[in-house]
Structure formats: structure tokens, C-alpha cells
Design an enzyme around this catalytic site. Structure first.
Site, short mmCIF file in Angstrom:
data_model
loop_
_atom_site.label_atom_id
_atom_site.label_comp_id
_atom_site.label_asym_id
_atom_site.label_seq_id
_atom_site.Cartn_x
_atom_site.Cartn_y
_atom_site.Cartn_z
N GLU A 77 -1.35 4.30 2.69
CA GLU A 77 -2.54 3.59 2.25
C GLU A 77 -3.20 3.03 3.50
O GLU A 77 -2.62 2.20 4.19
CB GLU A 77 -2.17 2.46 1.29
CG GLU A 77 -3.38 1.67 0.80
CD GLU A 77 -2.98 0.38 0.10
OE1 GLU A 77 -3.66 -0.64 0.32
OE2 GLU A 77 -1.99 0.40 -0.65
N LYS A 121 10.61 -0.37 8.52
CA LYS A 121 10.08 -0.85 9.78
C LYS A 121 9.38 -2.17 9.48
O LYS A 121 8.34 -2.20 8.80
CB LYS A 121 9.12 0.18 10.39
CG LYS A 121 8.73 -0.12 11.84
CD LYS A 121 7.56 -1.05 11.87
CE LYS A 121 7.12 -1.36 13.29
NZ LYS A 121 6.05 -2.38 13.32
N CYS A 129 -6.34 -5.48 0.25
CA CYS A 129 -6.78 -4.10 0.48
C CYS A 129 -7.84 -3.66 -0.52
O CYS A 129 -8.54 -2.67 -0.28
CB CYS A 129 -5.59 -3.15 0.44
SG CYS A 129 -4.57 -3.32 -1.05
N GLY A 133 -1.33 -0.01 5.76
CA GLY A 133 -1.85 -0.61 6.98
C GLY A 133 -3.21 -0.06 7.34
O GLY A 133 -4.01 0.31 6.47
N SER A 134 -3.47 0.02 8.64
CA SER A 134 -4.79 0.40 9.13
C SER A 134 -4.99 1.92 9.13
O SER A 134 -4.02 2.69 9.11
CB SER A 134 -4.98 -0.12 10.55
OG SER A 134 -4.12 0.56 11.45
N GLY A 146 -2.04 4.33 10.45
CA GLY A 146 -1.57 5.25 9.41
C GLY A 146 -1.85 6.69 9.76
O GLY A 146 -1.01 7.57 9.52
N GLU A 201 -14.58 -0.58 6.72
CA GLU A 201 -13.93 -1.81 6.28
C GLU A 201 -13.87 -2.83 7.41
O GLU A 201 -13.58 -2.50 8.55
CB GLU A 201 -12.50 -1.51 5.81
CG GLU A 201 -11.74 -2.73 5.34
CD GLU A 201 -10.30 -2.41 4.97
OE1 GLU A 201 -9.65 -3.27 4.34
OE2 GLU A 201 -9.82 -1.30 5.30
#
Length: 509
Positions: A245, A166, A282, A221-222, A226, A375
Site C-alpha cells: 500500500e 521489519k 492513508c 508506506g510511501s 514501496g 499526496e
């Protein structure tokens, strides 16, 4: 309803550059997954797989100029950074080719019958087989290393699993170019192009995780995105592994002795790490425990000088820019939070780096300051000033799971004096990688690497970087009492492939 067009966008101006594709329909996602599923047998031969991976690495490097130009136009990460990232991506493909050649990842174990054991042991032969089609969700901040040809794709192909990627909306044109390179490399080894599928669009990502022929998924990603996909993977009639992740604060502890010994150097190093790639790594250090008093003050001054000299930069897209500006403002408005260097809007399309400071006792219990424990994507970090070890431990006890945790020790502490060992033990439950006297930005592709950590850093205990990433896409199978002639060649006594294995309890190399 007509599918929406997919545009390449220049983050430096926010303007659309070109239409790349259209968002995939459910039928197109289905076709991509079925095409991948149908070519699984083409990856059965390990020699062919390894050769494919090496050819893919060569073809990516051969198209370097075109790929880097396309990546920079869509991400503004700069040719130097992107050239290095492309080299890393090619190296990673070759590293997995070496792993495939070696064969240890198959984890072959053979036990001959033993009637004297209690209970008796029958003839048992165990190894690992590929799961099937893997869905890969590309990341925004690493358009090569965590995207179409990134670690999830490389490790899945190495395991013998076709992929459907994707594409990330921040670099769709690059995604198309890289997919074409991979398919061309596959064709050179007689592998159909369906081995690497590519789809665009939010709805396509949802359809992909729900498809019954998708056997596993990898995501970077976020936390929000996620977790939604993780829940969807678990809610399927047949749940599948989801290796995501999601997010990480990457705490850093600086001891008073270390700050006294080399506070200026630590401050300068922190500035470089937190602003690297405009803070879009990240593993960016997002929370730093700094001692109160003169030692910590010197470090803060060094950090202030270094961050103040950092140029404003462009984030990957304007949505991220808006979120960064809003997130920094919300944190800065908290009572008693100071901004020695104020981060925020650097211009119409850029952001400026900065950092916040807060006393450790503000984070002692749940409340409005919990926002500082989340974060904030971009060039900002939070300095927590602590008075003693008890305050530092109290802050650490409130942190969620992380990809990394770091401690800076003095020379004497690193030699075993003081609490260095205790701090390492306190950080170990928090993260998948624990650093001493270094900075977490920079994730080496190496056999011993672990890029993962307790939730919400990742949704599993595996790594997405390093050789053991291949294990995510395989499952063990044991054959009991199977005649030698019917066994897979990998499990036969004579070991015609020369595989590393454990044979009747003895490790053979």
C-alpha cells in the site's frame, strides 16, 4: 562496522528517549528468517492457529496500559486514539481466528471422475496452502493496526505463515513490546518464538526482501519506499508476491445540489476528516471537487471556520514535519493557488492544518499543477473549484489509482435523480472503495471490506483489511488421481473436519 543503535524518539521534542536495539545485520536477518521457516509446521493445525490468535488478542488487551503509554511516547497520537486502535487490532486477530475455524478460506473443491464430460474429468481435489515466511513492513501512522500485530501479520499467521517484521523506526520500543506479547501467546500453544521475527534498520529491510526463504511480503508506506521494495521483490531470482500500500489522494466529488442542500455540514465533515490524526491517515481526503458559485462558497466558508478552529498537532517524526512544510509551500507558490487557511509550521515541533484552492481548468493538462495531484502527508487538502460536469470529469480523468473515492449527493440525487449513478460509475475505476455521503477516514474490519486500489494505491488487487486479506498468503494446489489414503485430510470425501466446500459442483456448508 558496528551496527547502528536504534533509538526511541519523542516526536513532541525530537529528542532521543532510550536505545531500544541495534540495526540487524545480514546475518541476523538470515537467522530470523530461518527461525521462522523452521517453525512452519507448528502452524499446521488450524485449531492451534485460531487459539494462538485469540490468545494474542487477549494478551495485547491485557498489556493495554503499558502498550498505549509506549505508543504515545513514540508517536504522540494520544491515548484515546491509540486505545481504540489497539482494540481494533485485537478484534482483527479474533476475526481471523473465526475465519480459521470456519475453514472456507481453504477454498476446497472436489470433482469425482466423469467420463461423460468433454473432455473427461479425472479425480481432482483442490485447496489452498500457505506460501511460507512472510516479510511484514510496518507502517508509521498505525503503530498497532498496521505494525507488528497488524493486519498483515494477523492474516499471514491465520493462513499458516510465520512472519518476520521489519519494525518502523518511528516506534521501535513499541515494536519490541508487541513482538514479545505475540511470542508469549505463541508459547502458550507450543509454538516456537521464531514464528514472529523482528528486525530493525533500513538495510535489514532490504536484506529481508532479498532472502530466498521469504515467500511473500506486505508493506504499508510511501510510494518511493514501496516501489523500491516491489522492484526488488520482482528482481529476485525467484520473484515473490509483494502486496504494497503506497499512496492515495482519495478524491471527493461534491455535486452542486449537495453543496446547496447541506454545504455547511459537508464543510464541517471534510474538516474533521482531513485533520483526523493530524492528517496522517492513508485515506485522508486530499483532493476535493467543489462547485463554483454560491453553493460552493458556503461550503468553503464552513470548511474555513472549522479548520481555523483546529489545534496545531504533532506529526509522527520531524522528517515528516519538514516534508509537510516544504510540500505545502511548494504547492502554495503555484500561480493562482490560494490558501484560505494556510497550513504549515504551527510551532517548533507542531504543524497547523489548512487547505488550498485552485480552479479546475488549471488541472486540465500536464504541467506544474500536477503537483496538486500528488499526496501530501499531513493536515492539508486541495479544493478544486469546477464550473460544470465536464470540468469535473476532466480532473477525475487525470487522477492515479486510489484507495478510496467519495461522492456527496443531494437527497434527490441519492434517490436516483440526476447524475448520481453516473458519478459512481466514473469513480469506480479510480478506487477500491467508493463512498456515498460519507468520509473515507475509518476503515472497518469487516468481511466485505476492501482496502486497496489501482496503482499507486496498491501493487496488487488484494485488500490488507478484512477477511479476504488472508488470500494474499496462500496458493492453490490440485491433486489428480491421488488415492484417498494419501490425500490431505481436508480433501477427503468424508470431510472429517466439516469444512465448507464445493463437492461435485454442489456447495456444501
Amino acid at each position: 562496522m558496528a551496527a547502528a543503535p536504534v533509538w526511541s524518539v519523542d516526536p513532541r521534542t525530537g529528542k532521543q528517549r532510550e536505545q531500544v536495539a541495534v540495526e540487524a545485520t545480514a546475518q541476523e536477518v538470515d537467522a530470523a528468517v530461518r527461525a521462522a521457516h523452521d517453525v512452519r509446521a507448528s502452524l499446521t493445525d488450524r485449531t492451534v492457529r485460531a487459539a494462538f490468535l485469540r490468545t494474542a488478542a487477549d494478551r495485547l488487551q491485557g498489556a493495554k496500559d503499558q502498550l498505549v503509554e509506549a505508543a504515545d511516547a513514540e508517536t504522540a497520537l494520544g491515548p484515546v486514539r491509540l486505545t481504540g486502535e489497539l482494540a481494533r487490532t485485537s478484534y482483527q486477530l479474533r476475526a481471523f481466528a473465526d475465519i480459521v475455524d470456519e475453514g472456507a478460506f481453504l477454498d476446497v473443491v472436489i470433482n469425482h471422475p466423469d467420463d461423460t464430460a468433454t473432455p473427461p474429468i479425472p479425480d481432482l481435489r483442490r485447496y489452498k496452502v500457505p506460501l511460507g515466511v512472510v516479510a511484514v513492513y510496518s507502517a508509521s501512522n498505525f503503530p498497532f493496526a498496521f505494525s507488528v500485530a497488524g493486519g498483515d501479520t494477523a492474516s499471514a499467521l491465520a493462513a499458516g505463515c510465520p512472519v518476520v517484521v521489519k519494525a518502523h523506526p518511528d516506534h521501535p520500543a513499541l515494536s519490541e513490546l508487541v513482538a514479545k506479547v505475540l511470542r508469549t501467546a505463541a508459547a502458550e500453544h507450543g509454538i516456537p518464538e521464531g514464528v514472529v521475527g523482528l528486525v530493525h534498520g533500513f538495510e535489514a529491510g532490504i536484506e529481508l526482501i532479498k532472502h530466498p526463504l521469504v515467500a511473500a511480503a506486505g508493506f504499508t508506506g510511501s510510494v518511493r519506499g514501496g516501489r523500491a521494495l516491489f522492484d526488488a521483490a520482482a528482481a529476485r531470482p525467484v520473484p515473490i508476491p509483494f502486496h504494497g500500500e503506497l499512496g492515495s489522494l482519495n478524491p471527493v466529488v461534491i455535486t452542486e445540489a449537495a453543496a446547496t442542500e447541506r454545504g455547511e455540514a459537508i464543510g464541517t465533515g471534510l474538516a474533521g476528516s482531513m485533520t483526523l490524526g493530524v492528517g496522517q491517515f492513508c485515506v485522508k481526503p486530499g483532493l476535493v471537487l467543489v462547485p463554483s458559485g454560491a453553493a460552493g462558497d458556503g461550503l468553503v466558508k464552513s470548511l474555513t471556520d472549522a479548520v481555523s478552529d483546529t489545534d496545531a498537532g504533532v506529526l509522527l517524526d520531524h522528517r515528516m514535519r519538514d516534508n509537510f512544510i516544504a510540500g505545502v509551500a511548494e504547492r502554495a507558490q503555484l500561480p493562482d493557488v490560494e490558501t484560505p487557511v494556510t497550513p504549515g509550521a504551527g510551532g517548533e515541533h507542531t504543524v497547523s492544518a489548512g487547505f488550498l484552492t485552485v480552479a479546475a481548468d488549471k488541472l486540465a493538462g500536464e504541467g506544474e499543477y500536477d503537483l496538486l495531484l500528488e499526496e501530501c502527508f499531513g493536515p492539508v487538502t486541495v479544493l478544486v473549484r469546477y464550473d460544470d460536469d465536464e470540468q469535473a470529469r476532466a480532473v477525475l480523468s487525470r487522477l492515479p489509482g486510489n484507495l478510496t473515492a467519495t461522492v456527496h449527493l443531494s437527497t434527490a440525487e441519492a434517490a436516483g435523480e440526476g447524475r448520481g449513478g453516473e458519478i459512481l460509475a466514473e469513480l469506480t475505476p479510480l478506487a477500491g472503495r467508493v463512498l456515498v455521503n460519507g468520509w473515507p477516514t475509518g476503515v472497518a474490519v469487516a468481511p466485505a471490506q476492501h482496502h486497496g486500489g489501482p496503482y499507486p494505491a496498491t501493487t496488487s488487487t488484494s485488500t490488507s483489511v478484512g477477511g479476504t486479506a488472508i488470500e494474499r498468503w496462500m496458493r492453490p494446489v490440485a491433486y489428480q488421481g491421488a488415492p484417498e489414503a494419501l490425500l490431505p485430510v481436508e480433501l477427503r470425501d468424508e470431510n472429517p473436519l466439516g469444512l465448507p466446500r464445493r463437492f461435485n459442483g454442489r456447495l456444501e456448508r
